[in-house]
Design a protein around this motif. Structure first.
Motif, PDB file in Angstrom:
ATOM      1  N   TRP A 188     -20.827   3.923  -2.918  1.00 21.39           N
ATOM      2  CA  TRP A 188     -19.714   2.898  -2.416  1.00 21.39           C
ATOM      3  C   TRP A 188     -19.987   1.795  -3.335  1.00 21.39           C
ATOM      4  O   TRP A 188     -19.069   1.148  -3.595  1.00 21.39           O
ATOM      5  N   ALA A 242     -18.481   2.049  -6.795  1.00 18.64           N
ATOM      6  CA  ALA A 242     -17.120   1.762  -7.113  1.00 18.64           C
ATOM      7  C   ALA A 242     -16.874   0.160  -7.242  1.00 18.64           C
ATOM      8  O   ALA A 242     -15.975  -0.289  -7.606  1.00 18.64           O
ATOM      9  N   PHE A 243     -17.579  -0.530  -6.243  1.00 15.52           N
ATOM     10  CA  PHE A 243     -17.220  -2.064  -6.053  1.00 15.52           C
ATOM     11  C   PHE A 243     -17.610  -2.551  -7.467  1.00 15.52           C
ATOM     12  O   PHE A 243     -16.972  -3.432  -7.984  1.00 15.52           O
ATOM     13  N   SER A 284     -15.241  -2.286 -10.268  1.00 15.06           N
ATOM     14  CA  SER A 284     -14.127  -2.923 -10.221  1.00 15.06           C
ATOM     15  C   SER A 284     -14.285  -4.587 -10.710  1.00 15.06           C
ATOM     16  O   SER A 284     -13.253  -5.134 -10.822  1.00 15.06           O
ATOM     17  N   PRO A 313     -13.123   2.547   1.115  1.00 12.82           N
ATOM     18  CA  PRO A 313     -13.671   1.954  -0.131  1.00 12.82           C
ATOM     19  C   PRO A 313     -13.542   0.299  -0.143  1.00 12.82           C
ATOM     20  O   PRO A 313     -12.596   0.036   0.453  1.00 12.82           O
ATOM     21  N   VAL A 361     -13.162  -2.661  -2.974  1.00 15.46           N
ATOM     22  CA  VAL A 361     -13.002  -2.931  -4.615  1.00 15.46           C
ATOM     23  C   VAL A 361     -11.996  -4.146  -4.622  1.00 15.46           C
ATOM     24  O   VAL A 361     -11.373  -4.521  -3.999  1.00 15.46           O
ATOM     25  N   ARG A 362     -12.527  -4.812  -5.930  1.00 21.79           N
ATOM     26  CA  ARG A 362     -11.682  -5.958  -6.191  1.00 21.79           C
ATOM     27  C   ARG A 362     -10.306  -5.220  -6.942  1.00 21.79           C
ATOM     28  O   ARG A 362     -10.355  -4.670  -7.828  1.00 21.79           O
ATOM     29  N   GLU A 363      -9.153  -5.907  -6.364  1.00 24.41           N
ATOM     30  CA  GLU A 363      -7.878  -5.536  -7.056  1.00 24.41           C
ATOM     31  C   GLU A 363      -7.058  -6.794  -7.374  1.00 24.41           C
ATOM     32  O   GLU A 363      -6.842  -7.481  -6.536  1.00 24.41           O
TER      33      GLU A 363
END
Length: 511
Positions: free
Chosen positions: A348, A351-352, A355, A467, A469-471
């Motif tokens: 987890w 994934a962060f 990003s 999840p 994440v940065r978008e």
């Protein structure tokens, strides 16, 4: 209605460690006879029991050619005691090693015969090269990707051997142990310095490769000197393994040791009285190694011949494991609410981090993975003390494969998970040890963990579905429809706190 004690399908997620029978090593050295029993054979073996008796077997062996009679008596008594202790601990396998004193003395064979009878086990008499090889394996087992020269100083001899990753060079042994040097020099430090310098010239091939690399200091006398160095510098993290020293600073300290009465040194009470007379001789040898080899740093190792022997017995796949991650995984399985949550937390946070615009180094990723495995080890503590207790447990754990800045990072990251990420809450000592970059990485991970645990409640199966994440300019936490109710002011506040650290907005997206 009674409780159902039958195993559930998810019982494996809560499995704990089954390491098998304990394994023990008895090390018959020139100065001490030591028993270390380990909980089992693993990549990061945990000492179950550790006891030494300073017998001084090798005292005057060079001048007399014989093992010291009182030392023999004390050693045989210790071996009989160790035999009883191993029986009490139900040790499955006992390895007994003998080194320089028994190797060099004319009454060595008779002593080894009596020693084998006393401990009830066959004894392996190590050659100098074999001792150097096992010392190298010990450092390989205890350090992440070691690169330098291992120096194992015992009572009778000094072994030097080159290590590069898992590759071990050709070792050399010299009669420069504390007792041997004291005997050879007739108790004169001036003469001892000359003997050490002349003898070390014979180790030129090993020392020439040391320049700009790490010197791994193995052995009780050098660990005692490191303990005194910490006291002299008011260094508060009293963990020997992985403690590193700048050679220039070490030279000035060693000169103080050589010129002082040992009784006047700070914290000398932590060193046994029998070892204190050898401190100056150990200092002389280390000083000559530094002057001849010019290492980049001195790294103190708590792993040596004994751990090297255990490492040698592992299969190749187990040898290749990371010792820090192996130790963290064991602690996770022993103390976390749900051990399977730790690896999910690793993925987890992977994934962060992927990003973000600022990539981690390989070693930073490794430390983060270890921290994820350690994130829930304090859950049984009273809520008011979880941060403090977790910090103390992690900072002082018997981890290998990690230096002191890495220890500080792990401890502070998990502390922040419980106490919030305000910098002033952290221990000034650990903040300084970690350094600016690792300290900020610890704050970031602490903020991540503060989001993860209210979502997953430390249970498996949730984080893969949620999840984070940065978008672009937004930090997005996604919740599936069936977990919509997890969204709350508490979770939103923690998410915004994390977003502030990376300079973006925060949003919870459902569905």
């Amino acid at each position: 209605m009674g409780l159902d004690h039958t195993a559930s399908p998810d019982a494996a997620a809560f499995a704990r460690i089954a390491p098998g029978a304990p394994v023990a090593i008895i090390d018959i050295g020139s100065n001490s006879v030591r028993l270390v029993a380990y909980s089992g054979l693993s990549r990061a073996p945990t000492p179950l029991y550790n006891e030494k008796v300073l017998c001084g077997l090798g005292r005057h062996v060079i001048s007399t050619g014989r093992l010291h009679e009182d030392g023999v008596r004390r050693a045989l008594q210790a071996l009989a005691r160790f035999r009883a202790l191993c029986r009490t601990m139900r040790v499955g396998r006992v390895h007994v090693l003998a080194t320089a004193a028994a190797r060099d003395a004319e009454n060595g064979p008779a002593f080894l015969e009596a020693a084998a009878e006393a401990c009830g086990e066959p004894i392996e008499l190590l050659s100098g090269r074999r001792e150097a090889e096992l010392s190298a394996y010990g450092v390989i087992s205890g350090f992440h990707a070691p690169d330098g020269v291992v120096g194992d100083l015992g009572g009778g001899s000094l072994e030097l051997v080159d290590v590069r990753g898992t590759a071990v060079g050709r070792g050399v042994t010299m009669p420069l142990g504390g007792l041997a040097l004291q005997d050879l020099s007739g108790g004169s430090l001036k003469k001892a310095r000359k003997i050490a310098a002349e003898t070390l010239r014979k180790a030129a091939p090993q020392l020439e490769t040391l320049r700009g690399r790490t010197f791994y200091a193995v052995g009780g006398t050098w660990r005692a000197l490191a303990r005194l160095h910490q006291a002299a510098r008011d260094y508060r993290l009293h963990v020997m393994h992985g403690y590193t020293i700048d050679p220039a600073d070490e030279l000035s300290f060693l000169q103080v040791v050589e010129q002082s009465d040992a009784a006047t040194l700070a914290a000398v009470e932590s060193v046994s009285e029998a070892r204190r007379p050898l401190l100056a001789y150990g200092a002389v040898v280390l000083e000559e190694v530094i002057r001849s080899g010019r290492p980049r740093e001195i790294a103190v190792s708590a792993t040596g011949v004994r751990e090297g022997l255990l490492f040698e017995q592992l299969d190749p796949a187990t040898r290749s494991l990371d010792p820090l991650l192996s130790a963290a995984d064991e602690l996770n399985r022993l103390r976390a609410r749900c051990p399977a949550h730790g690896p999910e937390l690793q993925a987890w946070t992977d994934a962060f981090m992927a990003s973000l615009d600022t990539p981690e180094t390989a070693d930073e990723r490794r430390l983060r993975h270890a921290a994820c495995l350690l994130a829930d080890v304090g859950w049984r503590t009273h809520p008011d003390y979880r941060g403090e207790q977790s910090l103390n447990l992690i900072a002082h754990a018997s981890f290998v494969g990690i230096d002191h800045p890495g220890r500080a990072y792990l401890a502070v990251a998990v502390f922040f998970r419980h106490e919030g990420v305000s910098p002033e809450k952290a221990s000034p000592l650990l903040r300084t040890l970690a350094g600016p970059r690792l300290f900020e990485q610890a704050r970031l991970l602490g903020a991540l963990l503060r989001v993860a645990f209210p979502v997953s409640v430390a249970m498996e199966g949730v984080l893969p579905r949620t999840p984070l994440v940065r978008e672009g300019g937004v930090l997005v936490l996604r919740l599936p429809e069936d977990l919509r109710a997890l969204a709350s002011d508490r979770l939103s506040n923690r998410l915004r706190g994390l977003a502030r650290l990376i300079g973006v907005e925060a949003r919870i997206a459902v569905g």
